[in-house]
Design a protein around this motif. Sequence first.
Motif, PDB file in Angstrom:
ATOM      1  N   UNK A  96       0.825  -1.202   0.000  1.00 53.08           N
ATOM      2  CA  UNK A  96       0.000   0.000   0.000  1.00 53.08           C
ATOM      3  C   UNK A  96       0.864   1.259   0.000  1.00 53.08           C
ATOM      4  N   UNK A  97       1.938   1.238   0.784  1.00 54.71           N
ATOM      5  CA  UNK A  97       2.846   2.377   0.826  1.00 54.71           C
ATOM      6  C   UNK A  97       3.480   2.634  -0.534  1.00 54.71           C
ATOM      7  N   UNK A  98       3.969   1.594  -1.174  1.00 56.04           N
ATOM      8  CA  UNK A  98       4.646   1.766  -2.459  1.00 56.04           C
ATOM      9  C   UNK A  98       3.681   2.231  -3.537  1.00 56.04           C
ATOM     10  N   UNK A  99       2.483   1.651  -3.581  1.00 52.52           N
ATOM     11  CA  UNK A  99       1.508   2.069  -4.596  1.00 52.52           C
ATOM     12  C   UNK A  99       1.102   3.520  -4.370  1.00 52.52           C
ATOM     13  N   UNK A 100       0.916   3.913  -3.107  1.00 53.49           N
ATOM     14  CA  UNK A 100       0.574   5.316  -2.848  1.00 53.49           C
ATOM     15  C   UNK A 100       1.715   6.247  -3.231  1.00 53.49           C
ATOM     16  N   UNK A 101       2.938   5.869  -2.870  1.00 52.76           N
ATOM     17  CA  UNK A 101       4.091   6.720  -3.177  1.00 52.76           C
ATOM     18  C   UNK A 101       4.281   6.869  -4.678  1.00 52.76           C
ATOM     19  N   UNK A 102       3.979   5.829  -5.441  1.00 54.05           N
ATOM     20  CA  UNK A 102       4.239   5.849  -6.877  1.00 54.05           C
ATOM     21  C   UNK A 102       3.057   6.332  -7.716  1.00 54.05           C
ATOM     22  N   UNK A 103       1.832   6.141  -7.214  1.00 49.33           N
ATOM     23  CA  UNK A 103       0.661   6.512  -8.018  1.00 49.33           C
ATOM     24  C   UNK A 103      -0.236   7.544  -7.343  1.00 49.33           C
ATOM     25  N   UNK A 104      -0.095   7.730  -6.033  1.00 54.09           N
ATOM     26  CA  UNK A 104      -0.964   8.638  -5.300  1.00 54.09           C
ATOM     27  C   UNK A 104      -2.266   8.008  -4.848  1.00 54.09           C
ATOM     28  N   UNK A 105      -2.483   6.729  -5.153  1.00 54.00           N
ATOM     29  CA  UNK A 105      -3.717   6.041  -4.785  1.00 54.00           C
ATOM     30  C   UNK A 105      -3.513   5.241  -3.502  1.00 54.00           C
ATOM     31  N   UNK A 106      -4.458   5.379  -2.555  1.00 46.37           N
ATOM     32  CA  UNK A 106      -4.367   4.662  -1.281  1.00 46.37           C
ATOM     33  C   UNK A 106      -5.141   3.355  -1.411  1.00 46.37           C
ATOM     34  N   UNK A 107      -4.446   2.280  -1.759  1.00 52.96           N
ATOM     35  CA  UNK A 107      -5.085   0.993  -1.995  1.00 52.96           C
ATOM     36  C   UNK A 107      -4.185  -0.133  -1.516  1.00 52.96           C
ATOM     37  N   UNK A 108      -4.789  -1.301  -1.295  1.00 50.71           N
ATOM     38  CA  UNK A 108      -4.065  -2.466  -0.812  1.00 50.71           C
ATOM     39  C   UNK A 108      -4.583  -3.687  -1.548  1.00 50.71           C
ATOM     40  N   UNK A 109      -3.680  -4.550  -1.966  1.00 51.16           N
ATOM     41  CA  UNK A 109      -4.058  -5.783  -2.664  1.00 51.16           C
ATOM     42  C   UNK A 109      -4.702  -6.748  -1.679  1.00 51.16           C
ATOM     43  N   UNK A 110      -5.692  -7.490  -2.137  1.00 53.78           N
ATOM     44  CA  UNK A 110      -6.524  -8.289  -1.235  1.00 53.78           C
ATOM     45  C   UNK A 110      -5.724  -9.345  -0.471  1.00 53.78           C
ATOM     46  N   UNK A 111      -4.712  -9.949  -1.100  1.00 55.89           N
ATOM     47  CA  UNK A 111      -3.908 -10.937  -0.386  1.00 55.89           C
ATOM     48  C   UNK A 111      -3.115 -10.316   0.739  1.00 55.89           C
ATOM     49  N   UNK A 112      -2.516  -9.155   0.487  1.00 51.40           N
ATOM     50  CA  UNK A 112      -1.817  -8.442   1.553  1.00 51.40           C
ATOM     51  C   UNK A 112      -2.799  -7.981   2.626  1.00 51.40           C
ATOM     52  N   UNK A 113      -3.990  -7.535   2.200  1.00 52.23           N
ATOM     53  CA  UNK A 113      -5.000  -7.108   3.172  1.00 52.23           C
ATOM     54  C   UNK A 113      -5.391  -8.249   4.090  1.00 52.23           C
ATOM     55  N   UNK A 114      -5.396  -9.477   3.558  1.00 56.83           N
ATOM     56  CA  UNK A 114      -5.782 -10.622   4.385  1.00 56.83           C
ATOM     57  C   UNK A 114      -4.754 -10.927   5.462  1.00 56.83           C
ATOM     58  N   UNK A 115      -3.555 -10.364   5.352  1.00 56.70           N
ATOM     59  CA  UNK A 115      -2.515 -10.581   6.356  1.00 56.70           C
ATOM     60  C   UNK A 115      -2.519  -9.498   7.442  1.00 56.70           C
ATOM     61  N   UNK A 116      -3.429  -8.530   7.321  1.00 58.71           N
ATOM     62  CA  UNK A 116      -3.470  -7.474   8.332  1.00 58.71           C
ATOM     63  C   UNK A 116      -4.208  -7.901   9.590  1.00 58.71           C
ATOM     64  N   UNK A 117      -5.062  -8.914   9.499  1.00 61.03           N
ATOM     65  CA  UNK A 117      -5.951  -9.352  10.573  1.00 61.03           C
ATOM     66  C   UNK A 117      -7.145  -8.407  10.731  1.00 61.03           C
ATOM     67  N   UNK A 118      -7.404  -7.596   9.723  1.00 65.07           N
ATOM     68  CA  UNK A 118      -8.553  -6.692   9.732  1.00 65.07           C
ATOM     69  C   UNK A 118      -9.558  -7.036   8.648  1.00 65.07           C
ATOM     70  N   UNK A 119      -9.216  -7.970   7.771  1.00 69.63           N
ATOM     71  CA  UNK A 119     -10.078  -8.332   6.652  1.00 69.63           C
ATOM     72  C   UNK A 119     -10.970  -9.519   7.027  1.00 69.63           C
ATOM     73  N   UNK A 120     -12.215  -9.451   6.615  1.00 69.41           N
ATOM     74  CA  UNK A 120     -13.067 -10.635   6.654  1.00 69.41           C
ATOM     75  C   UNK A 120     -12.588 -11.520   5.515  1.00 69.41           C
ATOM     76  N   UNK A 121     -11.848 -12.585   5.839  1.00 66.94           N
ATOM     77  CA  UNK A 121     -11.092 -13.314   4.833  1.00 66.94           C
ATOM     78  C   UNK A 121     -12.005 -13.996   3.809  1.00 66.94           C
ATOM     79  N   UNK A 122     -13.198 -14.362   4.201  1.00 68.78           N
ATOM     80  CA  UNK A 122     -14.100 -15.034   3.267  1.00 68.78           C
ATOM     81  C   UNK A 122     -14.877 -14.044   2.415  1.00 68.78           C
ATOM     82  N   UNK A 123     -15.132 -12.855   2.932  1.00 69.56           N
ATOM     83  CA  UNK A 123     -15.865 -11.841   2.165  1.00 69.56           C
ATOM     84  C   UNK A 123     -14.940 -10.930   1.365  1.00 69.56           C
ATOM     85  N   UNK A 124     -13.663 -10.828   1.776  1.00 68.23           N
ATOM     86  CA  UNK A 124     -12.716  -9.987   1.062  1.00 68.23           C
ATOM     87  C   UNK A 124     -12.908  -8.504   1.288  1.00 68.23           C
ATOM     88  N   UNK A 125     -13.516  -8.126   2.429  1.00 72.44           N
ATOM     89  CA  UNK A 125     -13.726  -6.708   2.760  1.00 72.44           C
ATOM     90  C   UNK A 125     -13.280  -6.470   4.198  1.00 72.44           C
TER      91      UNK A 125
END
Length: 458
Positions: free
Chosen positions: A156-185
């Motif tokens: 997320x840091x690299x994509x924001x630094x390079x594109x200006x967009x605040x986004x995270x890939x779903x697989x990395x998001x699933x490693x945060x412990x904040x994602x509902x892993x089955x719903x993907x949100x």
Amino acid sequence: MPDLVLAIDQGTSSTKCLLVDPSGAIVRSASAPVPIRYPQPGWVEQDAIEILDSVLAAATECLSGVGKGAVRAVGFSTQRESAVVWDPRTGLPSGPVLGWQDQRSQPICDALRDKDQAHRVREISGLPLDPMFSAAKLRWLLDRAPSSSVVGTVDAWLVHALTGSHQIEVGNASRTQLLDVRAGVWSPELLDLFGIPASALPVVTPSSGSLGIIGERGGVLEGLPITAVLGDSHAALYAHGAAGSGGVKVTYGTGSSVMRLGSSDSEAVCLTVAWDDCLAMEGNIRSSGATVAWLASLLGVSASQIGQMAASASSDGVFVVPAFGGLAAPWWDDAAVGVISGLTLGTRAPQLARAAIESIAHQVTDVVDAMGGASCLLADGGASENDHLMRIQADLAGVPVRRARAANLSALGAAFLAGGFTGLSLDYDDFDPRPIDPAVRIAWRDAVARARTPSGGS
């Protein structure tokens, strides 16, 4: 050199770049180191700007003399659970990067465990309540950063630094412990438990597609589209093409990632998103190559010398349980302590070296057993280059080990996905299992029991 894809593998200790053509051949490569700091016991830090600079340095070297028109896409594989906080207006970090090995957020996890929330956290996220994952780290960072700060993982840091967009890939998001892993949100319940405002989090995106155009801050990368982002272990699994093979991917690095496609309700392993809507089981081992590096430093030799000593020695009943920061899968015992058992007056450096190498294979076998076994192990990562380790691994796991001959599997996986390269296959070296005395595995489990707390951990 038409139709090339630039793969950027941002890892814990370095960033590697590969130029890959549609046949899967590596045209050019480059790398740049990334410093790691240990300010206190259990603390592991990096600097977000230094991570970005390493990406730009490796990319600049890799693309030197290559016309920009020859590159049609960029794919990223990144270290995963490391946590980053920054000011979205200035693009500057608001604190250190807390590495995936960092343990300073343990009290936050303990407080949730005391409130009997550990089971609920695992139920939603697929992950055990453990400071290795990002959520507690993000809480720690936000508590010390300006209120306007945003957070994310390294991708997320690299994509924001390079594109200006605040986004995270779903697989990395699933490693945060904040994602509902089955719903993907993002899970409102988990955000509430960890005290993370939704406004500070990035938007969850698929693993591939139109993920942003790199801007001026990207230097030689300016104007190139990002078409794939994956966590490093996920990218290696993708490169192996393990879908439907019955194989379990093992990446041997500082730690080890043992991963297979599919889902499980077992609490011994994690449930995670491999890419897009594909779920995977994973067991994380905190200390693999790090064990060899520790012993090499202790004995005043190189890591390669440890491997050489181990190749010509028996462990003679010595076991090293490298619980330097507790034990992860399949035990998830953060109170476990490092143990060397079976010492005698005859124990010397070669026996310790052999025991250290064997500890890697024993831990991987523990995770594979917890996953219900495997038809074969698909090996990659730096430590997999050790033939002796691969033979020990095949023997202990009791299944063939297939080692990818290509290096940099994480970068190749990102390149394959970013370029839409299909039908590619890897070459492997095969190691067949030999019979072992079952008492060896029993003695290993006894050593693990000594390392663990009387209560067996959480």
